[in-house]
Enzyme design. Sequence first.
Site, PDB file in Angstrom:
ATOM      1  N   LYS A  85      30.973  47.510  37.143  1.00  0.00           N
ATOM      2  CA  LYS A  85      31.407  47.476  35.742  1.00  0.00           C
ATOM      3  C   LYS A  85      32.098  46.153  35.423  1.00  0.00           C
ATOM      4  CE  LYS A  85      35.710  50.051  36.685  1.00  0.00           C
ATOM      5  NZ  LYS A  85      36.722  49.086  36.273  1.00  0.00           N
TER       6      LYS A  85
ATOM      7  N   CYS B  93      42.442  50.699  34.843  1.00  0.00           N
ATOM      8  CA  CYS B  93      41.055  51.173  34.911  1.00  0.00           C
ATOM      9  C   CYS B  93      40.934  52.693  34.956  1.00  0.00           C
ATOM     10  CB  CYS B  93      40.349  50.521  36.091  1.00  0.00           C
ATOM     11  SG  CYS B  93      40.224  48.727  35.863  1.00  0.00           S
TER      12      CYS B  93
ATOM     13  N   ASP C 184      37.446  51.599  41.571  1.00  0.00           N
ATOM     14  CA  ASP C 184      37.879  50.235  41.953  1.00  0.00           C
ATOM     15  C   ASP C 184      38.758  50.133  43.199  1.00  0.00           C
ATOM     16  OD1 ASP C 184      36.560  49.811  39.590  1.00  0.00           O
ATOM     17  OD2 ASP C 184      38.203  48.808  38.560  1.00  0.00           O
TER      18      ASP C 184
HETATM   19  N1  TIU Z   1      40.871  48.477  38.494  1.00  0.00           N
HETATM   20  C1  TIU Z   1      41.809  48.006  37.668  1.00  0.00           C
HETATM   21  O1  TIU Z   1      42.688  48.723  37.232  1.00  0.00           O
HETATM   22  N2  TIU Z   1      41.739  46.648  37.382  1.00  0.00           N
HETATM   23  C2  TIU Z   1      42.802  45.938  36.998  1.00  0.00           C
HETATM   24  O2  TIU Z   1      42.645  44.893  36.414  1.00  0.00           O
HETATM   25  N3  TIU Z   1      44.011  46.444  37.331  1.00  0.00           N
HETATM   26  C3  TIU Z   1      45.209  45.837  37.128  1.00  0.00           C
HETATM   27  O3  TIU Z   1      46.226  46.470  37.314  1.00  0.00           O
HETATM   28  N4  TIU Z   1      45.230  44.571  36.750  1.00  0.00           N
END
Ligand code: TIU
Length: 226
Positions: free
Chosen positions: A133, A166, A28
């Site tokens: 995802k 994540c 991400d």
């Molecule tokens: N990629 C990931 O961790 N998505 C999130 O929602 N992270 C947050 O810290 N909100």
Amino acid sequence: MKAEVAVVPAEPYAFELMPDRCGLLIIDMQRDFLEPGGFGEMLGNDVSQLRRTIEPNRRLLQAWRAAGLLALHTREGHRPDLTDLPPAKKVRGRGTTTIGDEGPMGRILVRGEAGHDIIPELCPAAGEPVIDKPGKGAFHATDLHSILQHRSISQLIVTGVTTEVCVNTTVREANDRGYDCLVLEDCVGSYFPEFQEMGLKMIKAQGGIFGWVGSSADVIAAIGGG
Ligand code: TIU
């Protein structure tokens, strides 16, 4: 044939890296989470806590590709019609702007929008799988496990953001599916320093209950880069 092993210093003990059986999974690294002016910053988060991971990830990815190894990228997001967005996720946080709404870089966490895409510094190369995802974990409702099995991957080096969300969810999912995971401290980031610290401690506690924690320099050295 027995796979070649390179020993990587790590906690709670050395990680026996088998490069041909290992995928580099970058979680991400999306514009809306990392870029100034994106959704993450709009919510009041300090994106510099995540941006410090960009350069270590870039160097690692460069060395990983130079060694001819498999890198995979994930993106958290949803279909434009939001049919894969759980209603509970849509309303969580009671925000005025939520997933699917127009944000600073297009519709928030919607596939195809600018903010959903991976930052240019870590742009996926041709042939590197990109896993879209809908959840926090990279295995939930994706074909990641199949892709890894087809390539006989049994280990993952996990990097990206955010450490306690994540990254942790994905490592736990991977661990339950039988993968050995090495998480790289300098290549994962959290908006919250205390969650960065505890998120990593949770992984390596109790003899490596979910996996190992190491650093990118040691992985680069192990694969003959640097
Ligand atoms: N990629 C990931 O961790 N998505 C999130 O929602 N992270 C947050 O810290 N909100």
